[in-house]
Design a protein around this motif. Sequence first.
Motif, short mmCIF file in Angstrom:
data_model
loop_
_atom_site.label_atom_id
_atom_site.label_comp_id
_atom_site.label_asym_id
_atom_site.label_seq_id
_atom_site.Cartn_x
_atom_site.Cartn_y
_atom_site.Cartn_z
N TYR B 33 -69.09 -67.07 28.93
CA TYR B 33 -69.06 -65.72 28.40
C TYR B 33 -69.83 -64.80 29.34
O TYR B 33 -70.85 -65.18 29.92
CB TYR B 33 -69.73 -65.68 27.02
N TYR B 35 -71.66 -60.92 29.39
CA TYR B 35 -72.16 -59.84 28.57
C TYR B 35 -72.72 -58.75 29.47
O TYR B 35 -73.21 -59.02 30.56
CB TYR B 35 -73.28 -60.32 27.63
N SER B 45 -70.27 -57.83 24.51
CA SER B 45 -69.40 -58.86 25.07
C SER B 45 -68.38 -58.24 26.02
O SER B 45 -67.74 -57.24 25.69
CB SER B 45 -68.68 -59.59 23.94
N VAL B 48 -64.50 -63.55 27.63
CA VAL B 48 -64.60 -64.92 27.15
C VAL B 48 -63.64 -65.74 27.98
O VAL B 48 -62.43 -65.45 28.01
CB VAL B 48 -64.25 -65.02 25.66
N PHE B 88 -75.09 -60.56 32.09
CA PHE B 88 -75.49 -61.94 31.78
C PHE B 88 -74.25 -62.82 31.65
O PHE B 88 -73.25 -62.40 31.04
CB PHE B 88 -76.24 -62.01 30.45
N LEU B 99 -75.53 -71.01 22.87
CA LEU B 99 -75.26 -70.64 24.25
C LEU B 99 -76.54 -70.71 25.06
O LEU B 99 -77.64 -70.47 24.55
CB LEU B 99 -74.73 -69.21 24.32
#
Lengths: 111, 111
Positions: B33, B35, B45, B48, B88, B99
């Motif tokens: 993921y 971010y 977000s 993905v 991130f 996570l």
Amino acid sequence: SQTIHQWPATLVQPVGSPLSLECTVEGTSNPNLYWYRQAAGRGLQLLFYSVGIGQISSEVPQNLSASRPQDRQFILSSKKLLLSDSGFYLCAWSDMTYEQYFGPGTRLTVT
Amino acid sequence: ELKVEQNPLFLSMQEGKNYTIYCNYSTTSDRLYWYRQDPGKSLESLFVLLSNGAVKQEGRLMASLDTKARLSTLHITAAVHDLSATYFCAVDEVGNEKLTFGTGTRLTIIP
């Protein structure tokens, strides 16, 4: 649609005082819930996570605790705050896809 | 223990240039993921990535995942000032409900 709330948004507390931060999620059932802390200019530190009511996993030993009294409510607490507890506290939720959705955060300053 | 490393940690680049942020992780995973975090704000977000070879694009950002190399990249094309933020990556370890986040890359776009 799902919504995540955190309060308060900001908090200034003296050393040694208690703490209670609340996180609630709307629009989903049985989410996984997470508490993170972010020190200024740093990355995310996972503090606690929960996969169900009353089920709490602690990642970092410290003077904080977490509780999940209801399916969509997650509370972070402390009996006595330390200076090192200052930071940006983020709550997040996830479903079975494990993608995490973050709340707006609480900025805590311990003086 | 799963480790997630990002590089660079800080990146200052001129508008209009291209650059890539790298995310390496230490154990088997096929879910990654990305971010974005603006100063003083929560995490949003971006992407993905759920399988080897996955590629996602949104505007000037493109993310890819190579699970065999345990590497994800976030490519920025023709950077603009509003892309300035901290990015991130996070990895979901197989069989885990949590996570692990990278340290973040603070990106500054200079006009």
